[in-house]
Design a protein around this motif. Sequence first.
Motif, PDB file in Angstrom:
ATOM      1  N   GLY A   1     -23.724   2.674 -29.410  1.00 20.20           N
ATOM      2  CA  GLY A   1     -23.236   3.399 -30.510  1.00 20.20           C
ATOM      3  C   GLY A   1     -24.003   3.790 -31.689  1.00 20.20           C
TER       4      GLY A   1
ATOM      5  N   ARG B   1     -19.045   7.986 -31.696  1.00 15.94           N
ATOM      6  CA  ARG B   1     -19.894   6.587 -31.269  1.00 15.94           C
ATOM      7  C   ARG B   1     -19.092   5.915 -30.458  1.00 15.94           C
ATOM      8  N   LYS B   2     -17.730   6.126 -30.263  1.00 17.66           N
ATOM      9  CA  LYS B   2     -16.897   5.092 -29.563  1.00 17.66           C
ATOM     10  C   LYS B   2     -16.162   5.755 -28.424  1.00 17.66           C
TER      11      LYS B   2
END
Length: 229
Positions: A96, A111-112
């Motif tokens: 991430g 990022r998730k």
Amino acid sequence: MARGKPDLAALETRIGRDFADKALLRWALTHVSAAAQRPDSYERLEFLGDRVLGLAVAHMLFEAFPDDSEGELSRRLAALVRKETCAEVAELWGVGPYIRLGEGEAQTGGRKKRAILGDICEAIIGAAFLDGGAAAAEAIVRAAFGPKMHEAGRSLRDAKTALQEWAQARRLAPPRYRLASRSGPDHAPSFELAVEIEGFEPAVGAGSSKRAAEQAAAAAFMAREGVTE
């Protein structure tokens, strides 16, 4: 390296490869929203990595389950190479903070996002193949995906496959998937798809790709109707 960005060495340690060409790893971590032009994003590496992953996992399963039929091996393969499993691996690697995203994608939690994480897992495998050849890529796959072969409770089928087999067993027409809506910018789209089976109310699922939305719709249908695998 930009200020505030984590050192790639820690990520390489978790992946299990010290890349000779660090640019390949940086390429694998570059989302289209951060690329100067589309070929600079991880998409081409993802294409390669998807194929390398499939071959490496097939080899691993062939050795690990000598008594399995072709059909059983195929189901195990599908479970291990699907995006959800790839996203789990990317999370274990902790990719991430290293993902290069455009500002808009970063602000929307890119990022998730599991679709992005799954893509990057495949892209890293593709980068490892280019950096060190098939043996290097397979070593990464065996280390990351090998333990998942024997995880208790891991389904051998994805939701779409399970739903299709359920419908087939009841002599129903195959499920049909219809795009219900699409929203968001090109670099961060959101899809809603409905799955339709004759005689039942449609079920809707959402995702950052059509593939993910189809899986979510199939899972929603199964949950609503009490379908078990």
